[in-house]
Design an enzyme around this catalytic site. Sequence first.
Site, PDB file in Angstrom:
ATOM      1  N   GLY A  14       0.814  -1.216   0.000  1.00 29.85           N
ATOM      2  CA  GLY A  14       0.000   0.000   0.000  1.00 29.85           C
ATOM      3  C   GLY A  14       0.848   1.268   0.000  1.00 29.85           C
ATOM      4  N   PHE A  38      -6.028  -5.297  -2.314  1.00 33.19           N
ATOM      5  CA  PHE A  38      -7.385  -4.739  -2.410  1.00 33.19           C
ATOM      6  C   PHE A  38      -7.335  -3.257  -2.805  1.00 33.19           C
ATOM      7  CE2 PHE A  38     -10.981  -2.667   0.046  1.00 33.19           C
ATOM      8  CZ  PHE A  38     -11.899  -2.820  -0.985  1.00 33.19           C
ATOM      9  N   ASN A 101      -4.727 -12.772  13.912  1.00 33.07           N
ATOM     10  CA  ASN A 101      -3.756 -13.629  13.200  1.00 33.07           C
ATOM     11  C   ASN A 101      -2.316 -13.136  13.358  1.00 33.07           C
ATOM     12  OD1 ASN A 101      -5.634 -15.506  12.291  1.00 33.07           O
ATOM     13  ND2 ASN A 101      -6.203 -14.237  10.550  1.00 33.07           N
ATOM     14  N   GLY A 104      -1.232 -13.615  17.011  1.00 32.88           N
ATOM     15  CA  GLY A 104      -0.944 -15.041  17.241  1.00 32.88           C
ATOM     16  C   GLY A 104       0.449 -15.382  16.738  1.00 32.88           C
ATOM     17  N   LYS A 107       3.007 -13.911  19.077  1.00 35.76           N
ATOM     18  CA  LYS A 107       3.097 -14.702  20.315  1.00 35.76           C
ATOM     19  C   LYS A 107       3.939 -15.953  20.068  1.00 35.76           C
ATOM     20  CE  LYS A 107       0.071 -17.336  23.334  1.00 35.76           C
ATOM     21  NZ  LYS A 107      -1.245 -17.975  23.351  1.00 35.76           N
ATOM     22  N   ARG A 108       3.637 -16.656  18.954  1.00 34.76           N
ATOM     23  CA  ARG A 108       4.354 -17.904  18.653  1.00 34.76           C
ATOM     24  C   ARG A 108       5.831 -17.647  18.380  1.00 34.76           C
ATOM     25  NH1 ARG A 108       5.593 -19.987  13.931  1.00 34.76           N
ATOM     26  NH2 ARG A 108       4.229 -18.597  12.785  1.00 34.76           N
ATOM     27  N   TYR A 147     -14.540   1.030  10.183  1.00 33.87           N
ATOM     28  CA  TYR A 147     -13.105   1.357  10.268  1.00 33.87           C
ATOM     29  C   TYR A 147     -12.739   1.742  11.697  1.00 33.87           C
ATOM     30  CZ  TYR A 147      -8.671   3.698   9.059  1.00 33.87           C
ATOM     31  OH  TYR A 147      -7.347   4.092   8.979  1.00 33.87           O
ATOM     32  N   LYS A 151     -10.567  -0.570  14.268  1.00 34.49           N
ATOM     33  CA  LYS A 151      -9.252  -0.149  14.778  1.00 34.49           C
ATOM     34  C   LYS A 151      -9.255  -0.083  16.302  1.00 34.49           C
ATOM     35  CE  LYS A 151      -6.799   0.716  10.963  1.00 34.49           C
ATOM     36  NZ  LYS A 151      -5.462   0.191  10.668  1.00 34.49           N
ATOM     37  N   ARG A 188      -9.386  10.143  -1.014  1.00 33.30           N
ATOM     38  CA  ARG A 188      -8.894  10.950   0.104  1.00 33.30           C
ATOM     39  C   ARG A 188      -8.668  12.373  -0.400  1.00 33.30           C
ATOM     40  NH1 ARG A 188      -4.884   6.892   3.461  1.00 33.30           N
ATOM     41  NH2 ARG A 188      -4.485   5.799   1.526  1.00 33.30           N
TER      42      ARG A 188
HETATM   43  P1  NAD Z   1      -3.507   1.746   1.670  1.00 28.39           P
HETATM   44  O1  NAD Z   1      -4.935   1.426   1.334  1.00 28.39           O
HETATM   45  O2  NAD Z   1      -2.647   2.287   0.599  1.00 28.39           O
HETATM   46  O3  NAD Z   1      -2.789   0.447   2.262  1.00 28.39           O
HETATM   47  C1  NAD Z   1      -3.459  -0.606   2.881  1.00 28.39           C
HETATM   48  C2  NAD Z   1      -2.906  -1.911   2.312  1.00 28.39           C
HETATM   49  O4  NAD Z   1      -3.540  -3.016   2.985  1.00 28.39           O
HETATM   50  C3  NAD Z   1      -3.203  -2.082   0.821  1.00 28.39           C
HETATM   51  O5  NAD Z   1      -2.050  -2.494   0.141  1.00 28.39           O
HETATM   52  C4  NAD Z   1      -4.287  -3.142   0.792  1.00 28.39           C
HETATM   53  O6  NAD Z   1      -4.296  -3.895  -0.415  1.00 28.39           O
HETATM   54  C5  NAD Z   1      -3.915  -3.983   1.998  1.00 28.39           C
HETATM   55  N1  NAD Z   1      -5.043  -4.756   2.538  1.00 28.39           N
HETATM   56  C6  NAD Z   1      -6.306  -4.346   2.773  1.00 28.39           C
HETATM   57  N2  NAD Z   1      -7.051  -5.356   3.268  1.00 28.39           N
HETATM   58  C7  NAD Z   1      -6.213  -6.428   3.354  1.00 28.39           C
HETATM   59  C8  NAD Z   1      -6.388  -7.772   3.773  1.00 28.39           C
HETATM   60  N3  NAD Z   1      -7.589  -8.226   4.218  1.00 28.39           N
HETATM   61  N4  NAD Z   1      -5.333  -8.624   3.708  1.00 28.39           N
HETATM   62  C9  NAD Z   1      -4.126  -8.198   3.239  1.00 28.39           C
HETATM   63  N5  NAD Z   1      -3.904  -6.924   2.825  1.00 28.39           N
HETATM   64  C10 NAD Z   1      -4.943  -6.060   2.884  1.00 28.39           C
HETATM   65  O7  NAD Z   1      -3.555   2.731   2.923  1.00 28.39           O
HETATM   66  P2  NAD Z   1      -2.380   3.431   3.745  1.00 28.39           P
HETATM   67  O8  NAD Z   1      -2.692   4.876   3.801  1.00 28.39           O
HETATM   68  O9  NAD Z   1      -1.060   2.999   3.262  1.00 28.39           O
HETATM   69  O10 NAD Z   1      -2.654   2.855   5.203  1.00 28.39           O
HETATM   70  C11 NAD Z   1      -1.832   1.848   5.778  1.00 28.39           C
HETATM   71  C12 NAD Z   1      -2.275   1.618   7.220  1.00 28.39           C
HETATM   72  O11 NAD Z   1      -2.102   2.822   7.978  1.00 28.39           O
HETATM   73  C13 NAD Z   1      -3.742   1.209   7.366  1.00 28.39           C
HETATM   74  O12 NAD Z   1      -3.856   0.246   8.382  1.00 28.39           O
HETATM   75  C14 NAD Z   1      -4.413   2.489   7.800  1.00 28.39           C
HETATM   76  O13 NAD Z   1      -5.575   2.253   8.559  1.00 28.39           O
HETATM   77  C15 NAD Z   1      -3.321   3.159   8.615  1.00 28.39           C
HETATM   78  N6  NAD Z   1      -3.515   4.619   8.646  1.00 28.39           N
HETATM   79  C16 NAD Z   1      -3.221   5.375   7.549  1.00 28.39           C
HETATM   80  C17 NAD Z   1      -3.457   6.741   7.592  1.00 28.39           C
HETATM   81  C18 NAD Z   1      -3.156   7.646   6.423  1.00 28.39           C
HETATM   82  O14 NAD Z   1      -3.487   8.822   6.490  1.00 28.39           O
HETATM   83  N7  NAD Z   1      -2.513   7.192   5.367  1.00 28.39           N
HETATM   84  C19 NAD Z   1      -4.008   7.319   8.750  1.00 28.39           C
HETATM   85  C20 NAD Z   1      -4.311   6.503   9.832  1.00 28.39           C
HETATM   86  C21 NAD Z   1      -4.045   5.142   9.783  1.00 28.39           C
HETATM   87  N1  UDP Z   2     -13.004  16.009   1.440  1.00 32.28           N
HETATM   88  C1  UDP Z   2     -13.429  16.984   0.545  1.00 32.28           C
HETATM   89  N2  UDP Z   2     -13.403  16.699  -0.779  1.00 32.28           N
HETATM   90  C2  UDP Z   2     -12.971  15.513  -1.275  1.00 32.28           C
HETATM   91  C3  UDP Z   2     -12.518  14.518  -0.370  1.00 32.28           C
HETATM   92  C4  UDP Z   2     -12.572  14.800   0.990  1.00 32.28           C
HETATM   93  O1  UDP Z   2     -13.828  18.086   0.941  1.00 32.28           O
HETATM   94  O2  UDP Z   2     -12.974  15.347  -2.508  1.00 32.28           O
HETATM   95  C5  UDP Z   2     -13.002  16.305   2.881  1.00 32.28           C
HETATM   96  C6  UDP Z   2     -13.711  15.277   3.758  1.00 32.28           C
HETATM   97  O3  UDP Z   2     -15.088  15.557   3.851  1.00 32.28           O
HETATM   98  C7  UDP Z   2     -13.003  15.445   5.079  1.00 32.28           C
HETATM   99  C8  UDP Z   2     -11.571  15.844   4.672  1.00 32.28           C
HETATM  100  O4  UDP Z   2     -11.666  16.289   3.318  1.00 32.28           O
HETATM  101  O5  UDP Z   2     -13.556  16.494   5.808  1.00 32.28           O
HETATM  102  C9  UDP Z   2     -10.568  14.704   4.753  1.00 32.28           C
HETATM  103  O6  UDP Z   2     -11.090  13.605   4.052  1.00 32.28           O
HETATM  104  P1  UDP Z   2     -10.291  12.258   3.829  1.00 32.28           P
HETATM  105  O7  UDP Z   2     -11.237  11.307   3.167  1.00 32.28           O
HETATM  106  O8  UDP Z   2      -9.016  12.545   3.136  1.00 32.28           O
HETATM  107  O9  UDP Z   2      -9.881  11.769   5.276  1.00 32.28           O
HETATM  108  P2  UDP Z   2     -10.649  11.606   6.681  1.00 32.28           P
HETATM  109  O10 UDP Z   2     -12.028  12.198   6.611  1.00 32.28           O
HETATM  110  O11 UDP Z   2     -10.674  10.140   6.921  1.00 32.28           O
HETATM  111  O12 UDP Z   2      -9.792  12.366   7.615  1.00 32.28           O
END
Ligand code: NAD
Ligand code: UDP
Length: 324
Positions: A14, A38, A101, A104, A107-108, A147, A151, A188
């Site tokens: 990701g 995904f 998972n 687990g 832990k192992r 979500y 979390k 986003r």
């Molecule tokens: P992303 O969607 O780019 O990455 C998530 C990755 O997880 C993807 O590669 C996706 O294919 C994989 N994935 C999803 N479901 C899966 C499953 N069931 N099995 C295996 N792989 C799976 O998003 P990201 O921004 O890189 O976020 C990475 C992590 O950081 C996430 O857990 C997210 O909740 C957390 N996070 C990110 C932000 C942010 O702003 N980027 C903020 C808060 C938390």
């Molecule tokens: N947002 C927006 N226009 C867009 C996408 C998002 O105004 O095209 C707004 C959304 O309503 C939120 C903020 O931008 O208030 C951040 O959204 P994002 O989906 O990036 O992250 P999160 O809400 O999870 O912080």
Amino acid sequence: MSSLKRILVTGGAGFLGSHLCERLVGEGHDVICLDNFFTSQKSNVAHLLDRSNFELVRHDVTLPVFLEVDEIYNLACPAAPGHYQYNPIKTLKTSVLGAVNTLGMAKRCRAKILQASTSEIYGDPEVHPQPESYRGAVNSIGPRACYDEGKRAAETLFMDYHRMNGVRIRLVRIFNTYGPRMHPFDGRVISNFIRQALTGEDITLFGDGSQSRSFCYRDDLIEGMVRMMNAPDDLIGPVNLGNPGEFTIRQLAEMVIEMTGTASKLVYCPLPVDDPTQRQPDITLARRHLAWEPTVPLREGLARTIEWFRSIDMSHYRPPTPRF
Ligand code: NAD
Ligand code: UDP
């Protein structure tokens, strides 16, 4: 003993995971990237495939997996609202079963394990900025709950594996992070605004744009995550990681318009249900215990991100399968 470790990164293909893998491979560790693709694509890690200390495993974290590792970064979970609301039941399973998972396995193997938790733990916060001690205001039955509650449940599982089984855990709560390799169609705000600006589409401002977010550049975030993993075992967290610089979404839109020189127009769209009105990390703990703070201001991070978006062919990216 060698300081080189066998490290598993779930969600490693990701946006954040691929940068983390890059960093750990660069340090010489033996890195296993596990992903079901995904919300990502192999191209994010294609440049690592010929490295002898990098391995790519296609797997879903909701199913058990047996690997022998020293450290686990658990990032697997869709993170953008459009992605995690596509199949909310699967999202909740990913957080909960993925935690079970990987815990687990930790832990192992007696491995250290870090959970990528989120500022969404705080819901629509009544305390501003948000310290880790704030317990949050999450709507448990709303469209973001799959979500947020997933979390939160994962944090609970981490703490219980720690208390019951002595698993060495780390919890970081990540605030909105952006940068190159964000999926251009993830919905986003930063990826949306930049894509819209570069393709001349309207810029979609949800609500009146007065809601705020604090945006952290991905390099700063990865540095914080690695510092947390390497911190002494008594620092289990949760620790907030984010950039305290707070902006309204309207300010962000104006900045993107100015920096791209686009002719795109701002259009107003309805505010999504339960959209948090404000968000800003209190990073006192990260400063004190990790000597960490962000170094990349929003304007500089945006410039690098815009440059990357200009360099890619967006037709190579697909949105996830449409809602059933
Ligand atoms: P992303 O969607 O780019 O990455 C998530 C990755 O997880 C993807 O590669 C996706 O294919 C994989 N994935 C999803 N479901 C899966 C499953 N069931 N099995 C295996 N792989 C799976 O998003 P990201 O921004 O890189 O976020 C990475 C992590 O950081 C996430 O857990 C997210 O909740 C957390 N996070 C990110 C932000 C942010 O702003 N980027 C903020 C808060 C938390
Ligand atoms: N947002 C927006 N226009 C867009 C996408 C998002 O105004 O095209 C707004 C959304 O309503 C939120 C903020 O931008 O208030 C951040 O959204 P994002 O989906 O990036 O992250 P999160 O809400 O999870 O912080």
